[in-house]
Design a protein around this motif. Structure first.
Motif, PDB file in Angstrom:
ATOM      1  N   UNK A  48      13.764  32.343 -60.556  1.00 49.55           N
ATOM      2  CA  UNK A  48      13.929  32.790 -61.938  1.00 49.55           C
ATOM      3  C   UNK A  48      13.109  34.047 -62.202  1.00 49.55           C
ATOM      4  N   UNK A  49      11.919  34.130 -61.625  1.00 47.77           N
ATOM      5  CA  UNK A  49      11.079  35.308 -61.830  1.00 47.77           C
ATOM      6  C   UNK A  49      11.594  36.511 -61.059  1.00 47.77           C
ATOM      7  N   UNK A  50      12.259  36.282 -59.951  1.00 45.39           N
ATOM      8  CA  UNK A  50      12.781  37.375 -59.137  1.00 45.39           C
ATOM      9  C   UNK A  50      14.106  37.900 -59.657  1.00 45.39           C
ATOM     10  N   UNK A  51      14.753  37.155 -60.542  1.00 44.90           N
ATOM     11  CA  UNK A  51      16.048  37.587 -61.069  1.00 44.90           C
ATOM     12  C   UNK A  51      15.872  38.877 -61.846  1.00 44.90           C
ATOM     13  N   UNK A  52      16.806  39.821 -61.676  1.00 44.48           N
ATOM     14  CA  UNK A  52      16.679  41.086 -62.405  1.00 44.48           C
ATOM     15  C   UNK A  52      16.791  40.851 -63.906  1.00 44.48           C
ATOM     16  N   UNK A  53      16.002  41.603 -64.640  1.00 45.56           N
ATOM     17  CA  UNK A  53      16.036  41.494 -66.100  1.00 45.56           C
ATOM     18  C   UNK A  53      17.326  42.108 -66.624  1.00 45.56           C
ATOM     19  N   UNK A  54      17.755  41.643 -67.755  1.00 42.69           N
ATOM     20  CA  UNK A  54      18.951  42.210 -68.378  1.00 42.69           C
ATOM     21  C   UNK A  54      18.674  43.667 -68.727  1.00 42.69           C
ATOM     22  N   UNK A  55      19.680  44.530 -68.570  1.00 42.15           N
ATOM     23  CA  UNK A  55      19.446  45.937 -68.897  1.00 42.15           C
ATOM     24  C   UNK A  55      19.149  46.097 -70.386  1.00 42.15           C
ATOM     25  N   UNK A  56      18.310  47.070 -70.728  1.00 39.37           N
ATOM     26  CA  UNK A  56      17.991  47.257 -72.139  1.00 39.37           C
ATOM     27  C   UNK A  56      19.218  47.714 -72.914  1.00 39.37           C
TER      28      UNK A  56
END
Length: 148
Positions: A48-56
């Motif tokens: 979960x921490x390695x998952x890419x963040x949603x684009x702004x």
């Protein structure tokens, strides 16, 4: 395995560990399953921490366009006005001999976000160069009502 798959496996092993405690099965097997569940839960957290963040969310951006009155095309686009000014000053410097003393000044337009480069060559009077830096807003989305 993906994060959700690790969660499912952790839940499965934890459920089996609970059943082991309730039955006459060895407590060592239940402890091993509980440890396995804990390991999968940890791996789910790591995934979960390695998952890419949603684009702004897209938003308007200001860029700085370098232009010359003698050219119909922009000479460059920059993220800050200082870079645009440096480009203009380099172009004017390139138009003169290397040992020529050039003194640059920027005149800001009072009505729009535009700066014009003027230069004084040696002890001569200041004169416009034709180079400008203009702040331009690049909108994030198309607004059909803006055209109306």
């Amino acid at each position: 395995m993906t994060g959700p798959e690790h969660v499912q496996e952790a839940e499965r092993l934890l459920s089996m560990a609970r059943l082991s405690d309730k039955s006459s099965a060895s407590s060592a097997a239940g402890a091993a399953r509980a440890a396995g569940a804990q390991a999968h839960a940890l791996l789910a957290l790591v995934a979960a921490q390695a998952a890419p963040a949603a684009p702004p969310a897209a938003q308007a951006v200001t860029v700085y366009r370098v232009s010359c009155e003698y050219s119909p095309f922009p000479l460059g686009l920059y993220a800050n006005p200082e870079a645009g000014r440096a480009h203009c000053e380099a172009l004017v410097s390139g138009e003169h001999l290397a040992d020529t003393a050039l003194f640059f000044d920027w005149i800001e337009d009072e009505d729009e976000p535009l700066w014009e480069l003027v230069v004084r060559v040696g002890d001569k009077a200041e004169k416009p160069t034709g180079y400008t830096v203009t702040a331009v807003v690049a909108e994030a989305d198309y607004d059909p009502e803006a055209d109306a």
